[in-house]
Design a protein around this motif. Structure first.
Motif, mmCIF file in Angstrom:
data_model
loop_
_atom_site.group_PDB
_atom_site.id
_atom_site.type_symbol
_atom_site.label_atom_id
_atom_site.label_comp_id
_atom_site.label_asym_id
_atom_site.label_seq_id
_atom_site.Cartn_x
_atom_site.Cartn_y
_atom_site.Cartn_z
ATOM 1 N N ARG A 286 0.834 -1.210 0.000
ATOM 2 C CA ARG A 286 0.000 0.000 0.000
ATOM 3 C C ARG A 286 0.869 1.260 0.000
ATOM 4 O O ARG A 286 0.641 2.186 -0.770
ATOM 5 C CB ARG A 286 -0.925 -0.040 1.220
ATOM 6 N N GLY B 256 -8.647 8.168 7.642
ATOM 7 C CA GLY B 256 -9.191 8.279 6.283
ATOM 8 C C GLY B 256 -8.524 9.370 5.466
ATOM 9 O O GLY B 256 -7.993 10.343 6.016
ATOM 10 N N THR C 233 -5.721 9.630 3.834
ATOM 11 C CA THR C 233 -4.336 10.011 4.161
ATOM 12 C C THR C 233 -3.538 10.355 2.910
ATOM 13 O O THR C 233 -2.674 11.214 2.956
ATOM 14 C CB THR C 233 -3.605 8.896 4.931
ATOM 15 N N ARG C 234 -3.816 9.663 1.787
ATOM 16 C CA ARG C 234 -3.003 9.966 0.599
ATOM 17 C C ARG C 234 -3.265 11.379 0.097
ATOM 18 O O ARG C 234 -2.355 12.084 -0.297
ATOM 19 C CB ARG C 234 -3.199 8.912 -0.502
#
Ligand code: UDP
Length: 238
Positions: free
Chosen positions: A95, A132, A134-135
């Motif tokens: 990930r 939630g 985070t990217r």
């Protein structure tokens, strides 16, 4: 995403934390938080906190990795083991490798790397608290940390998540919404030129819902872009 929840995620048009469908969480941006970096930023979207630290352009070592006609951008995304309540296994996983890669793709088109042959720009993103999205929080932090490092950019990249939970289209998904919703979509764009540099979707929506989600994403990115500009303006006022 896609799990079944006993929790009601939306009640009377309001989400668990009281937000309406088009509200982002509280967005907070601090600049220059890491003294040894050329540029750095801390971005909070509610309980999600991303730190980004940028170095370069600087000569790339080992030399065999250098490209004679251009510089390169490297990004490293990491979720700290303490960033979630069930301890995350430290270190590289698929990930984080994937997110590091899409971060490069999201930001690289905005840089003039051809002006820095044999060099590297290093971007680090550490998620110190994850709830939630985070990217996208990381991309927002990285983009303004690069600007703060004085690295010329065509445009600032702004990023947000949108999605579908319990038949409603929402913006800025938190951890529970991401886990138990039916679709989440991460987008990064240069809001001024409307260039989209990242589009990742998990789950399924209809064509009309997708159109509507993209509109919501653009409106949300516009709001976040204002905050990014304000943070950079305040940095330069100092
Ligand atoms: N998450 C977690 N542990 C992990 C990976 C993710 O608790 O090892 C949570 C975290 O809150 C994260 C959310 O799941 O923000 C959604 O993760 P996803 O892979 O969809 O990416 P993100 O939305 O963070 O960009």
């Amino acid at each position: 995403m896609g799990g079944k929840s006993d929790i009601k995620l939306i009640d009377n048009g309001k989400r668990i934390d009281g937000r309406s469908l088009d509200d982002t969480r509280n967005v907070k941006i601090d600049m220059d938080i890491i003294n040894v970096a050329d540029g750095s930023a801390r971005v909070e979207f509610g309980n999600t906190i991303a730190l980004s630290s940028v170095y370069g352009p600087r000569e790339l070592f080992p030399r065999f990795m250098q490209k004679p006609n251009t510089g390169i951008l490297r990004a490293k995304y990491n979720m700290a083991p303490f960033s979630v309540d069930d301890r995350k296994r430290p270190g590289l996983d698929r990930r984080s490798q994937e997110i590091s890669k899409v971060m490069v793709n999201a930001i690289e088109p905005m840089l003039f790397l051809e002006d820095y042959p044999k060099s590297v720009v290093d971007v680090f993103v550490e998620i110190i608290q994850a709830d939630g999205s985070t990217r996208v929080t990381g991309i927002n932090a990285a983009s303004i940390a690069i600007a703060a490092a004085g690295i010329p950019m065509r445009n600032i990249v702004t990023s947000c998540s949108v999605g579908k939970i319990e038949d409603s289209l929402v913006v800025d998904l938190d951890g529970k919404e991401d886990n138990f919703g039916s679709c989440d979509l991460a987008i990064a764009m240069a809001t001024e030129t409307r260039e989209i540099t990242l589009l990742q979707m998990d789950g399924a929506v209809s064509k009309d819902e997708l159109k509507s989600l993209l509109e919501k994403a653009e409106n949300t990115c516009k709001k976040i872009f204002e905050k990014q500009k304000e943070a950079l303006r305040n940095l330069y006022k100092k």
